[in-house]
Scaffold this motif. Structure first.
Motif, PDB file in Angstrom:
ATOM      1  N   PRO B 166       0.822  -1.208   0.000  1.00  0.00           N
ATOM      2  CA  PRO B 166       0.000   0.000   0.000  1.00  0.00           C
ATOM      3  C   PRO B 166       0.862   1.266   0.000  1.00  0.00           C
ATOM      4  O   PRO B 166       1.908   1.321   0.653  1.00  0.00           O
ATOM      5  N   ALA B 167       0.402   2.249  -0.744  1.00  0.00           N
ATOM      6  CA  ALA B 167       1.133   3.519  -0.817  1.00  0.00           C
ATOM      7  C   ALA B 167       1.029   4.263   0.513  1.00  0.00           C
ATOM      8  O   ALA B 167       0.120   4.009   1.314  1.00  0.00           O
ATOM      9  N   GLU B 168       1.936   5.209   0.707  1.00  0.00           N
ATOM     10  CA  GLU B 168       2.087   5.880   2.001  1.00  0.00           C
ATOM     11  C   GLU B 168       0.789   6.550   2.483  1.00  0.00           C
ATOM     12  O   GLU B 168       0.496   6.544   3.669  1.00  0.00           O
ATOM     13  N   GLN B 169       0.024   7.093   1.511  1.00  0.00           N
ATOM     14  CA  GLN B 169      -1.168   7.831   1.948  1.00  0.00           C
ATOM     15  C   GLN B 169      -2.237   6.919   2.555  1.00  0.00           C
ATOM     16  O   GLN B 169      -3.177   7.398   3.164  1.00  0.00           O
ATOM     17  N   PHE B 170      -2.058   5.597   2.385  1.00  0.00           N
ATOM     18  CA  PHE B 170      -3.054   4.672   2.944  1.00  0.00           C
ATOM     19  C   PHE B 170      -2.588   4.050   4.263  1.00  0.00           C
ATOM     20  O   PHE B 170      -3.323   3.308   4.890  1.00  0.00           O
ATOM     21  N   TRP B 171      -1.361   4.349   4.668  1.00  0.00           N
ATOM     22  CA  TRP B 171      -0.821   3.669   5.844  1.00  0.00           C
ATOM     23  C   TRP B 171      -1.650   3.939   7.101  1.00  0.00           C
ATOM     24  O   TRP B 171      -1.930   3.026   7.876  1.00  0.00           O
ATOM     25  N   ALA B 172      -2.005   5.218   7.287  1.00  0.00           N
ATOM     26  CA  ALA B 172      -2.745   5.563   8.505  1.00  0.00           C
ATOM     27  C   ALA B 172      -4.052   4.777   8.561  1.00  0.00           C
ATOM     28  O   ALA B 172      -4.391   4.163   9.586  1.00  0.00           O
ATOM     29  N   GLN B 173      -4.751   4.789   7.450  1.00  0.00           N
ATOM     30  CA  GLN B 173      -6.040   4.088   7.361  1.00  0.00           C
ATOM     31  C   GLN B 173      -5.878   2.593   7.655  1.00  0.00           C
ATOM     32  O   GLN B 173      -6.651   1.995   8.418  1.00  0.00           O
ATOM     33  N   LEU B 174      -4.815   2.002   7.074  1.00  0.00           N
ATOM     34  CA  LEU B 174      -4.611   0.562   7.234  1.00  0.00           C
ATOM     35  C   LEU B 174      -4.186   0.197   8.651  1.00  0.00           C
ATOM     36  O   LEU B 174      -4.653  -0.793   9.217  1.00  0.00           O
ATOM     37  N   LEU B 175      -3.298   1.036   9.212  1.00  0.00           N
ATOM     38  CA  LEU B 175      -2.852   0.747  10.585  1.00  0.00           C
ATOM     39  C   LEU B 175      -4.027   0.831  11.546  1.00  0.00           C
ATOM     40  O   LEU B 175      -4.169   0.009  12.459  1.00  0.00           O
ATOM     41  N   LYS B 176      -4.866   1.819  11.319  1.00  0.00           N
ATOM     42  CA  LYS B 176      -6.030   2.001  12.177  1.00  0.00           C
ATOM     43  C   LYS B 176      -6.952   0.773  12.078  1.00  0.00           C
ATOM     44  O   LYS B 176      -7.426   0.250  13.083  1.00  0.00           O
ATOM     45  N   ARG B 177      -7.142   0.341  10.854  1.00  0.00           N
ATOM     46  CA  ARG B 177      -8.030  -0.798  10.638  1.00  0.00           C
ATOM     47  C   ARG B 177      -7.434  -2.082  11.233  1.00  0.00           C
ATOM     48  O   ARG B 177      -8.123  -2.864  11.860  1.00  0.00           O
ATOM     49  N   ARG B 178      -6.142  -2.265  11.021  1.00  0.00           N
ATOM     50  CA  ARG B 178      -5.489  -3.464  11.558  1.00  0.00           C
ATOM     51  C   ARG B 178      -5.548  -3.468  13.095  1.00  0.00           C
ATOM     52  O   ARG B 178      -5.781  -4.497  13.718  1.00  0.00           O
ATOM     53  N   ALA B 179      -5.310  -2.273  13.678  1.00  0.00           N
ATOM     54  CA  ALA B 179      -5.360  -2.184  15.133  1.00  0.00           C
ATOM     55  C   ALA B 179      -6.760  -2.523  15.629  1.00  0.00           C
ATOM     56  O   ALA B 179      -6.930  -3.294  16.577  1.00  0.00           O
ATOM     57  N   ALA B 180      -7.753  -1.975  14.941  1.00  0.00           N
ATOM     58  CA  ALA B 180      -9.144  -2.246  15.346  1.00  0.00           C
ATOM     59  C   ALA B 180      -9.433  -3.745  15.234  1.00  0.00           C
ATOM     60  O   ALA B 180     -10.100  -4.323  16.098  1.00  0.00           O
ATOM     61  N   GLY B 181      -8.888  -4.355  14.195  1.00  0.00           N
ATOM     62  CA  GLY B 181      -9.078  -5.796  14.008  1.00  0.00           C
ATOM     63  C   GLY B 181      -8.468  -6.598  15.140  1.00  0.00           C
ATOM     64  O   GLY B 181      -8.887  -7.717  15.413  1.00  0.00           O
TER      65      GLY B 181
END
Lengths: 558, 235
Positions: B166-181
């Protein structure tokens, strides 16, 4: 242990300890790892099994007092023999359901429907990994008043043992709205042996997989209808093999028997074999044409040995009209399979039944194959399928694209064919990728589009300068066969290209001189040294040779 | 007293809806597109580029389709790093049709002749079943070492796709989602702080997320900036 239970046994791997150790299965892959559903019964999953041990988990329909309270208990019925546990579940009585009282456990359709509902219900509750890896691996089959749940291996068994079975039972009860008077038996090995009391013609997956029933009667794999003589692109590299196969198809059993096609992987041997089979079937639709991969022969034989049906197995193969066996090199070191195949071979040859075999090398070069088989394999006609030249590769691409309704420009075909020289299979794989990319992007197939679609593939191919690749490029450049470069002949027309190929191998690969010598027909390393020195000298003296060397080097490293 | 964390990672639901497909649009379209007849796909990419997600999402889709249509054939996901080929495969090729077989990190099984002979059998079985074979690995098939040339040529002929991380601009979104998971929250302030000072690769960030996950469970603490600083040694 009674005879029935013995028949249900499955020979476990010798290294049960390591298998058990890995059952925890918590890889370092973070999100890729999946935990067991429950581990409240570690004894069942980690108990080492005896050599002939089996795992048998049972939901008994006569629950004990303890089990009526909802707890699960394990009874090691016969630990020494490897029976691990008997599980009992409480059966609740609840209101009627859509099945009413009409659920007929002897009806495979009912069982199938019920199982689909179980899977559908648990799809929400379980992650997709558990669902696909474990639950979906279960195969419910009717067994009188019982419900058998067959699982393929210990992993799945342990998942069921660790709570999956209880979950399934609860779900079944919920779906039915009443307790199910059934015994669920989870067994390692599944359909590898039939229980005595199973319905006589009950395959492991009776409804979803009617193919298995067919497979019991007909061990043959399907002939690919696309692989015909018409769709086979002929070139210098394969014209002999095609002619021989065509001749066999014309006069099965009477001419070349067996026909053995050998050559590198992905060059069209299987295509020709299927073409023979399709032609024979077209001429006589009733003929028993059996095509199968040699591994399948071995697997079927092992199964026949295990189930005591060897007589059927041999009778089946001896009764065919034509037997097509792919990749016979997989018979190597499998002595029992070789023995059986030897007898099948003799029986068919005696009765003038056609055999077509393929192999990745000349049979005499297969280590671990009995001499008597090696000699029989080359009794009939043995012909090599070689790597196609550039023009044939381009023609194959154009032909393949046309079969998908796509017109491929000649320059595009040559562009791909020049870059992918390994084998036809990889060539066709690349074309599939190109067509998929064009379809996705809605663009026409052009050289630029190919460059985009196959960028990664080309980069990888170009990084891979191998001796094999060098030999092919040099042979192609000088209009020779690779076998000429490897031959002992020393006339100048062959020696110069061979020396150039050796020098390029030294310059472009990391292989040692002895390795290069070996790759050129087992020559000495001093021959390679001499070739390298000679090429340096000739490049200074002969501009045309220097030009050829540079062009070859550029094409290999572009 | 600190919490004892058992080594069972939480499962996350992986479907196509939750996959950031930027850079992998063609691959996602290919995976979601109904396909008839046999096909083999080889997905390669670095750790945390999304290979597992795509494989599991494909399984989800295939199951959904088969449950709706009543189609036959099994859908299987096999994590090769966690299961040995000789445990996972023998039952498969003797049995029913396979609609979709996903082997994650298949390179874990490659290089060993016995394992490859089993994979070859399964390959033949999927081919005969006219099913789909979906494999993931770190490297392209051409760069992967095989013991059997027969298998090599087949898998090298599979359609190869590089999975772009994933490109850098999606990292925050993905980390947040992974953490929530995984059952904990990352608020925007923490994320901004972390991304400004953390490593510049998604793979490294995901490894740090694993460490934070373990630490927050162990210490029973919410993830705050000071907690993050301490855990990651940021001064």
């Amino acid at each position: 242990m009674d005879s029935k239970n013995k028949r249900w046994r499955r020979r476990e791997h010798d290294d049960n300890d390591s298998s058990s150790k890995e059952l925890a299965g918590h890889g370092a892959g973070g999100s890729t790892a999946r935990p067991p559903l429950r581990t409240d019964n570690p004894g069942a999953s980690t108990q080492p099994l005896s050599e002939t041990g089996a795992l048998r988990h049972q939901l008994n329909r006569e629950p004990s007092q303890e089990q009526r309270s909802g707890s699960i208990s394990d009874t090691s019925a016969d630990a020494a023999a490897g029976i691990s546990a008997v599980r009992r579940h409480a059966m609740n009585t609840a209101p009627a359901n859509e099945y009413g009282d009409s659920l007929d456990l002897s009806d495979a359709a009912c069982i199938e429907l019920l199982w689909q509902q179980v899977v559908g219900t648990l799809a929400e509750e379980l992650g997709s990994a558990d669902l696909t890896t474990y639950l979906q691996s279960g195969q419910p089959v009717p067994d009188g008043d019982n419900l058998l749940l067959l699982v393929p291996n210990r992993y799945v068994l342990d998942w069921f043992a660790g709570g999956g079975l209880e979950l399934v039972q609860r779900t079944i009860d919920r779906i039915l709205g009443r307790s199910l008077a059934c015994v669920a038996l989870v067994e390692v090995g599944g359909d590898q042996a039939s229980p005595d009391n199973a319905p006589a013609q009950s395959p492991a997956r009776p409804l979803r997989h009617g193919r298995d029933e067919r497979a019991d009667q007909d061990r043959s794999a399907k002939l690919n209808p696309d692989f015909t003589f018409d769709s086979f692109v002929e070139g210098k590299s394969n014209e002999m093999a095609r002619a021989a196969a065509f001749r066999v198809a014309e006069s099965a059993g009477r001419g070349y028997n067996p026909l053995l096609l050998y050559g590198g992987v992905g060059l069209g041997k299987t295509h020709l074999m299927h073409a023979v089979g399709n032609a024979l079937r077209a001429r006589n639709p009733e003929a028993k044409i059996v095509y199968l991969h040699s591994q399948r022969f071995v697997q079927d034989m092992v199964r026949a040995l295990r189930t005591g049906t060897m007589a059927e197995f041999t009778a089946y193969f001896r009764s065919v009209d034509a037997l097509l066996i792919d990749d016979i090199q997989f018979f190597a070191n499998k002595l029992r399979s070789q023995e059986e195949f030897f007898h099948v071979f003799n029986a068919l040859i005696e009765r003038d039944k056609q055999m077509v075999l393929t192999c990745d090398r000349y049979p005499r070069e297969i280590e671990g194959l009995e001499e008597r088989l090696k000699s029989r394999f080359v009794w009939g006609l043995t012909t090599e399928v070689e790597r196609p030249d550039l023009e044939t590769r381009a023609a194959i691409l154009i032909n393949k694209a046309a079969s998908h309704g796509v017109t491929l420009d000649t320059d595009v075909a040559f562009y791909i064919a020049e870059r992918i020289r390994t084998n036809v299979r990889e060539l066709e794989g690349a074309l599939t990728r190109v067509m998929a990319n064009a379809s996705f992007s809605g663009s026409k197939i052009t050289v630029e589009q190919v460059q985009r679609a196959l960028r990664d593939l080309f980069v990888t191919h170009e990084r891979h300068v191998t001796i094999d690749g060098i030999q092919r490029s040099v042979a192609e450049f000088f209009n020779l066969k690779v076998s000429d470069l490897l031959s002992p002949k020393r006339n100048r027309a062959l020696a110069r290209p061979r020396q150039i190929a050796m020098a390029l191998s030294k310059e472009l690969t990391k292989h040692s001189l002895p390795e290069i010598g070996d790759a050129f027909g087992g020559r000495d390393h001093t021959t390679v040294m001499h070739a390298c020195r000679k090429v340096v000298q000739l490049r200074e003296e002969l501009p045309e040779l220097d030009d050829a060397y540079c062009k070859l080097k550029a094409s290999l490293t572009a | 007293m600190s919490q004892l964390a058992l080594p069972f990672p939480l499962r996350e639901r992986m479907n196509f809806a939750g996959f950031v497909s930027a850079g992998n649009e063609e691959l996602v379209a290919r995976l979601r597109h109904a396909h008839f007849g046999f096909s083999a796909l080889w997905l390669h990419g670095t750790a945390f580029s999304g290979k597992t997600h795509l494989l599991q999402a494909s399984c989800s889709d295939a199951l959904h389709v088969s449950s709706r249509s009543g189609a036959s054939g099994r859908v299987l996901y096999l994590p090769a790093k966690d299961i040995r080929a000789e445990d996972a495969l023998p039952g498969l090729f003797e049995r029913a049709d396979i609609a979709l077989l996903c082997v994650d990190d298949c390179d874990a099984w490659l290089g060993d002749p016995d394992s490859e002979a089993l994979i070859m059998s399964v390959y033949q079985h999927v081919l005969e079943s006219e099913g789909q074979l979906l494999l993931s690995a770190a490297l392209p098939a051409l760069d992967t070492r095989f013991a059997l040339p027969d298998l090599a040529s087949r898998l090298r002929a599979a359609q190869a796709f590089h999975v772009t991380p994933p490109a850098e601009q999606f990292w925050a979104q993905l980390l947040k989602r992974r953490a929530a998971g995984r059952g904990f929250e990352l608020d925007d302030r923490v994320l901004d702080f972390w991304l400004a000072r953390g490593p510049r690769s998604f793979e490294a960030l995901m490894q740090q997320l694993d460490a934070i996950d373990a630490a927050t469970l162990h210490e029973q603490r919410k993830v705050t900036v000071p907690f993050l600083k301490r855990q990651l040694g940021i001064v």
